[in-house]
Each structure stands twice: as structure tokens, then as C-alpha cells.
Design a protein around this motif. Structure first.
Motif, mmCIF file in Angstrom:
data_model
loop_
_atom_site.group_PDB
_atom_site.id
_atom_site.type_symbol
_atom_site.label_atom_id
_atom_site.label_comp_id
_atom_site.label_asym_id
_atom_site.label_seq_id
_atom_site.Cartn_x
_atom_site.Cartn_y
_atom_site.Cartn_z
ATOM 1 N N VAL A 33 0.854 -1.176 0.000
ATOM 2 C CA VAL A 33 0.000 0.000 0.000
ATOM 3 C C VAL A 33 0.893 1.229 0.000
ATOM 4 N N THR A 38 -2.433 4.988 2.846
ATOM 5 C CA THR A 38 -2.344 4.775 4.292
ATOM 6 C C THR A 38 -2.768 6.034 5.042
ATOM 7 N N CYS A 39 -2.284 7.189 4.595
ATOM 8 C CA CYS A 39 -2.619 8.449 5.260
ATOM 9 C C CYS A 39 -4.096 8.789 5.096
ATOM 10 N N ALA A 42 -6.105 6.726 7.653
ATOM 11 C CA ALA A 42 -5.755 6.864 9.072
ATOM 12 C C ALA A 42 -6.732 7.777 9.787
ATOM 13 N N CYS A 51 2.694 10.740 7.933
ATOM 14 C CA CYS A 51 1.578 11.473 7.327
ATOM 15 C C CYS A 51 1.514 12.925 7.782
#
Length: 83
Positions: A33, A38-39, A42, A51
Motif C-alpha cells: 500500500v 495509508t494516510c 488513518a 503522514c
């Protein structure tokens, strides 16, 4: 006695088939990923350090002494807010 043996054989067969299907479905591949995904997923407070704006990639966060709030100002704010 025959019924118990038959039940155990059926259960063993079912477990073997389930294990074979699971092994065929999950081949051990990983999904990579990117950081943007991912950020985006989150949520606070579990935001990765990478991030955050200006991050250095370190996994820790700290507050320096120059970011402290004057306690007199804080007490005044609470007094005004809770009157």
C-alpha cells in the motif's frame, strides 16, 4: 459405535476440505500500500508520523518546552468558560 466413527470421519473430511480451500485462497501474497492510501485511511489518534506535515519519518512525537501554555492564561480561559 459405527455412528460415532462415521461422525468423526465426516468431521475430519470437512476439516481437511476447509483447510485445502483456505490454503488455496490465501497464498501468502502481500499487498503493498502506498503512503497516500495509508494516510487517507488513518484516523486520529492513530495517524502515522510519516503522514504529518514536516515529519522526519520518526515513529515518536514529543512536545518541546516552547510550546507550553502559560498556566495563568489557561486558568483565565477556564474561569471565563465555566461561569
Amino acid at each position: 459405535m459405527k455412528m460415532i466413527r462415521k461422525t468423526f470421519l465426516v468431521a475430519a473430511f470437512a476439516v481437511t476440505v476447509a483447510a485445502a480451500l483456505t490454503g488455496a485462497t490465501f497464498r501468502g501474497e502481500t499487498k503493498e500500500v502506498d503512503l497516500a492510501a495509508t494516510c487517507a485511511a488513518a484516523e486520529w489518534p492513530n495517524i502515522p508520523a510519516a503522514c504529518l506535515d514536516g515529519s522526519t519519518g520518526e515513529a515518536i512525537r514529543y512536545v518541546t518546552a516552547d510550546n507550553r501554555i502559560d498556566m495563568n492564561k489557561m486558568e483565565l480561559r477556564f474561569t471565563v468558560a465555566f461561569q
